[in-house]
Design an enzyme around this catalytic site. Structure first.
Site, PDB file in Angstrom:
ATOM      1  N   HIS A 323     -40.494   5.837  26.267  1.00 22.81           N
ATOM      2  CA  HIS A 323     -39.223   5.422  26.861  1.00 22.81           C
ATOM      3  C   HIS A 323     -39.479   4.964  28.276  1.00 22.81           C
ATOM      4  O   HIS A 323     -40.325   5.525  28.960  1.00 22.81           O
ATOM      5  CB  HIS A 323     -38.211   6.582  26.860  1.00 22.81           C
ATOM      6  CG  HIS A 323     -36.812   6.102  26.994  1.00 22.81           C
ATOM      7  ND1 HIS A 323     -36.241   5.839  28.223  1.00 22.81           N
ATOM      8  CD2 HIS A 323     -35.888   5.790  26.062  1.00 22.81           C
ATOM      9  CE1 HIS A 323     -35.020   5.398  28.030  1.00 22.81           C
ATOM     10  NE2 HIS A 323     -34.780   5.345  26.729  1.00 22.81           N
ATOM     11  N   ASP A 380     -34.159   7.156  18.958  1.00 23.43           N
ATOM     12  CA  ASP A 380     -34.183   6.390  17.710  1.00 23.43           C
ATOM     13  C   ASP A 380     -35.139   6.952  16.675  1.00 23.43           C
ATOM     14  O   ASP A 380     -35.146   6.503  15.531  1.00 23.43           O
ATOM     15  CB  ASP A 380     -34.543   4.929  18.014  1.00 23.43           C
ATOM     16  CG  ASP A 380     -33.385   4.232  18.681  1.00 23.43           C
ATOM     17  OD1 ASP A 380     -32.243   4.580  18.346  1.00 23.43           O
ATOM     18  OD2 ASP A 380     -33.614   3.382  19.542  1.00 23.43           O
TER      19      ASP A 380
HETATM   20  N1  CMC Z   1     -46.892   3.324  20.771  1.00 23.46           N
HETATM   21  C1  CMC Z   1     -48.120   3.155  21.313  1.00 23.46           C
HETATM   22  N2  CMC Z   1     -48.368   2.962  22.627  1.00 23.46           N
HETATM   23  C2  CMC Z   1     -47.292   2.923  23.438  1.00 23.46           C
HETATM   24  C3  CMC Z   1     -45.964   3.072  22.952  1.00 23.46           C
HETATM   25  C4  CMC Z   1     -45.795   3.290  21.570  1.00 23.46           C
HETATM   26  N3  CMC Z   1     -44.565   3.445  21.051  1.00 23.46           N
HETATM   27  N4  CMC Z   1     -45.102   2.969  23.974  1.00 23.46           N
HETATM   28  C5  CMC Z   1     -45.839   2.767  25.072  1.00 23.46           C
HETATM   29  N5  CMC Z   1     -47.157   2.737  24.760  1.00 23.46           N
HETATM   30  C6  CMC Z   1     -48.297   2.595  25.694  1.00 23.46           C
HETATM   31  C7  CMC Z   1     -48.468   1.151  26.153  1.00 23.46           C
HETATM   32  O1  CMC Z   1     -49.347   0.447  25.316  1.00 23.46           O
HETATM   33  C8  CMC Z   1     -49.008   1.369  27.549  1.00 23.46           C
HETATM   34  O2  CMC Z   1     -50.383   1.717  27.411  1.00 23.46           O
HETATM   35  P1  CMC Z   1     -51.450   1.297  28.569  1.00 23.46           P
HETATM   36  O3  CMC Z   1     -50.989   2.011  29.797  1.00 23.46           O
HETATM   37  O4  CMC Z   1     -52.747   1.778  28.037  1.00 23.46           O
HETATM   38  O5  CMC Z   1     -51.361  -0.191  28.684  1.00 23.46           O
HETATM   39  C9  CMC Z   1     -48.271   2.600  28.061  1.00 23.46           C
HETATM   40  O6  CMC Z   1     -47.954   3.348  26.870  1.00 23.46           O
HETATM   41  C10 CMC Z   1     -46.978   2.302  28.831  1.00 23.46           C
HETATM   42  O7  CMC Z   1     -46.160   1.473  28.001  1.00 23.46           O
HETATM   43  P2  CMC Z   1     -45.199   0.316  28.524  1.00 23.46           P
HETATM   44  O8  CMC Z   1     -44.950  -0.639  27.428  1.00 23.46           O
HETATM   45  O9  CMC Z   1     -45.760  -0.224  29.818  1.00 23.46           O
HETATM   46  O10 CMC Z   1     -43.908   1.136  28.882  1.00 23.46           O
HETATM   47  P3  CMC Z   1     -42.459   0.537  29.090  1.00 23.46           P
HETATM   48  O11 CMC Z   1     -41.728   1.502  29.951  1.00 23.46           O
HETATM   49  O12 CMC Z   1     -42.531  -0.885  29.552  1.00 23.46           O
HETATM   50  O13 CMC Z   1     -41.841   0.494  27.601  1.00 23.46           O
HETATM   51  C11 CMC Z   1     -40.801   1.177  25.583  1.00 23.46           C
HETATM   52  C12 CMC Z   1     -41.013   1.490  27.083  1.00 23.46           C
HETATM   53  C13 CMC Z   1     -39.655   2.070  25.064  1.00 23.46           C
HETATM   54  C14 CMC Z   1     -40.383  -0.283  25.426  1.00 23.46           C
HETATM   55  C15 CMC Z   1     -42.120   1.475  24.828  1.00 23.46           C
HETATM   56  O14 CMC Z   1     -42.486   2.831  24.956  1.00 23.46           O
HETATM   57  C16 CMC Z   1     -42.040   1.091  23.348  1.00 23.46           C
HETATM   58  O15 CMC Z   1     -42.290  -0.066  23.000  1.00 23.46           O
HETATM   59  N6  CMC Z   1     -41.674   2.065  22.432  1.00 23.46           N
HETATM   60  C17 CMC Z   1     -41.490   1.758  21.036  1.00 23.46           C
HETATM   61  C18 CMC Z   1     -40.110   1.128  20.842  1.00 23.46           C
HETATM   62  C19 CMC Z   1     -38.989   2.138  20.933  1.00 23.46           C
HETATM   63  O16 CMC Z   1     -39.027   3.206  20.339  1.00 23.46           O
HETATM   64  N7  CMC Z   1     -37.923   1.747  21.678  1.00 23.46           N
HETATM   65  C20 CMC Z   1     -36.695   2.547  21.771  1.00 23.46           C
HETATM   66  C21 CMC Z   1     -36.432   3.063  23.139  1.00 23.46           C
HETATM   67  S1  CMC Z   1     -35.139   4.323  23.091  1.00 23.46           S
HETATM   68  C22 CMC Z   1     -33.714   3.443  22.710  1.00 23.46           C
HETATM   69  C23 CMC Z   1     -33.122   2.803  23.895  1.00 23.46           C
HETATM   70  O17 CMC Z   1     -32.575   3.510  24.757  1.00 23.46           O
HETATM   71  O18 CMC Z   1     -33.230   1.559  23.990  1.00 23.46           O
END
Ligand code: CMC
Length: 444
Positions: A323, A380
């Protein structure tokens, strides 16, 4: 010495920025929960054009807001000061909607009037049905809902002009639009669902509660009486409360920014629905279920999918994990996990998908990759399991999320307009070509 935000503000009330020889000072702003921001409103002016850049707005406050407080490190979520745990346990969705939009919990009379006004404004023009009919059955319900919500602007011309001259009139027209959104969008949601299943469309039943009426409009079978199921009503009430607001998330920020151009409430909410659709935001609930199904069909080997999620050359992500703001746990996920077990138990459903979800969660919580990056199950991860138990098709999951998020979008839209926020218009750092002379096609 460990400095809390409060300590910092007691010691200093300005931030200093040094660019080369020049030093600039900017005031600090403190929120009621001691959050601190550097107010850089004057930055471009005083520095002769310097801006900040913050992809994904990870460190940028877009506004000051009194609606929802969230502490991602401590796993705290409060609507207008009330904890999400208490609201999910004790409140009614419509009470929470009132709280988010108007700032206080309603009295019995206020709630009754609010509900009556919503019911009175729930008629959807028959021409909207014709628009619905034109969509193919295969259309994704989020696309249909966003389009129909936008279409409602044609039948409810915007009268939500915010002006100083007649504040009472302004409040009245805002209120009219609020009850229209809360009255008509559930009807569109049920129509979208019934269209998907090829069922005749249903209209609301004014004798029912808000949540029960939504369920009846969705689930009533042709030529059969609707039999309410209290387990499902309670579960949906809880889910809608958990979805109701989450401060400046992608879809809410979209609603605020669209509304900041003084576009109307329906148009702004339609864009919020589109923003919610993506799998990194609300669309994650559909993506989680599809992922769990795929793992099951592939033999249920969760370790294989854990390895894929960690492999930087593989685009696969563990959906429902991680998240932007929760770096400890998502308090909504805790509530929803318990609710998922209760619903499956009460409905006597033995879902193999739940076992796969449990293994993934267990493995991820003890895996260094997930632990180091503070990736925990989010709201989710479990919501799809409940929606599935309720008999809702996977493609409708994000629509249910949108239904819950309506009060949050409305509350933020009103707050933004009543505070007379300026039009949202970020800057950029240009990285393209510098000036080039145009060559006509024969010279290229
Ligand atoms: N599976 C594998 N690796 C992950 C995941 C995941 N679900 N989420 C983040 N990472 C890794 C990412 O690859 C990165 O690794 P590194 O530092 O080695 O490059 C690190 O964790 C940080 O990730 P980020 O993408 O920079 O983090 P963010 O804050 O930009 O993204 C997120 C947050 C929710 C978009 C992301 O965690 C994600 O894509 N999760 C899966 C989709 C999901 O479940 N979304 C629903 C969010 S809750 C509902 C809502 O409120 O919208």
């Amino acid at each position: 010495v460990f400095l809390t935000n409060k300590n910092i503000l007691n010691m200093i009330d300005k931030a200093k920025l040094q660019i080369g020889e020049n030093s600039y000072e900017f005031p600090l702003i403190e929120g009621t929960e001691n959050e601190i921001a550097i107010d850089i409103k004057t930055l471009r002016g005083v520095t002769d054009g310097v801006i900040t850049i913050d992809a994904g707005y990870k460190n940028t406050g877009a506004c000051q807001s009194a609606i929802t407080f969230l502490d991602g490190e401590k796993g705290i979520l409060r609507y207008r000061g009330y904890s999400i745990e208490e609201l999910a346990e004790k409140a009614d969705f419509l009470e929470v909607a009132y709280l988010l939009i108007f700032g206080e919990l309603p009295s019995k009379e206020e709630l009754q009037k609010f509900h009556e006004d919503i019911k009175e404004n729930s008629i959807v023009d028959d021409d909207v049905r014709k628009i619905l009919d034109a969509f193919p059955k295969s259309a994704h319900p989020m696309g249909v809902l966003s389009s129909l919500t936008s279409a409602l602007t044609a039948f409810n011309p915007s009268n939500d002009k915010i002006n100083n001259i007649d504040y009472e009139r302004t409040k009245k027209s805002l209120y009219d639009n609020i009850v229209k959104v809360l009255g008509k969008i559930p009807v569109l949601v049920s129509w979208t669902y019934r269209k998907k299943l090829g069922l005749p469309l249903e209209y609301g039943d004014n004798s029912l509660g808000y949540v029960e009426n939504i369920l009846k409009m969705m689930f009533k079978k042709p030529n059969e009486d609707y039999v309410p199921n209290q387990v499902i009503i309670t579960a949906l009430n809880k889910l809608l409360i958990l979805h109701a607001d989450h401060e400046q998330n992608c879809s809410t920020s979209t609603v605020r920014i669209v509304g900041s151009s003084h576009a109307g409430l329906f148009a702004s909410i339609s864009s919020g629905i589109s923003a919610l659709w993506g799998p990194l935001h609300g669309g994650a609930n559909q993506a989680v279920l599809e992922m769990l199904e795929a793992i099951r069909e592939d033999g249920g080997d969760t370790k294989k999918y854990m390895a894929k999620a960690k492999d930087k050359n593989d685009p696969f992500r563990l959906m429902g994990f991680g998240h932007r703001v929760y770096k400890n746990f998502d308090p909504r996920a805790k509530i929803i996990k318990v609710a998922a077990y209760e619903v499956l138990n009460d409905l006597g459903i033995d879902d193999p998908i739940l076992e796969i979800a449990k293994s993934l969660e267990k493995e991820a919580l003890s895996d260094a990759y997930f632990v180091d990056r503070k990736l925990y199950p989010n709201v989710d991860f479990y919501s799809g399991i409940i929606y599935r138990a309720m008999g809702i098709p996977v493609e409708m999951f994000t629509v249910m999320f949108a239904l819950g998020r309506l009060p949050g979008w409305i509350g933020h839209w009103c707050e933004m307009r009543l505070r007379k926020e300026p039009i949202g218009r970020p800057r950029q750092i240009y990285t393209g070509e510098t000036y080039r002379v145009f060559k006509s096609i024969s010279q290229r």
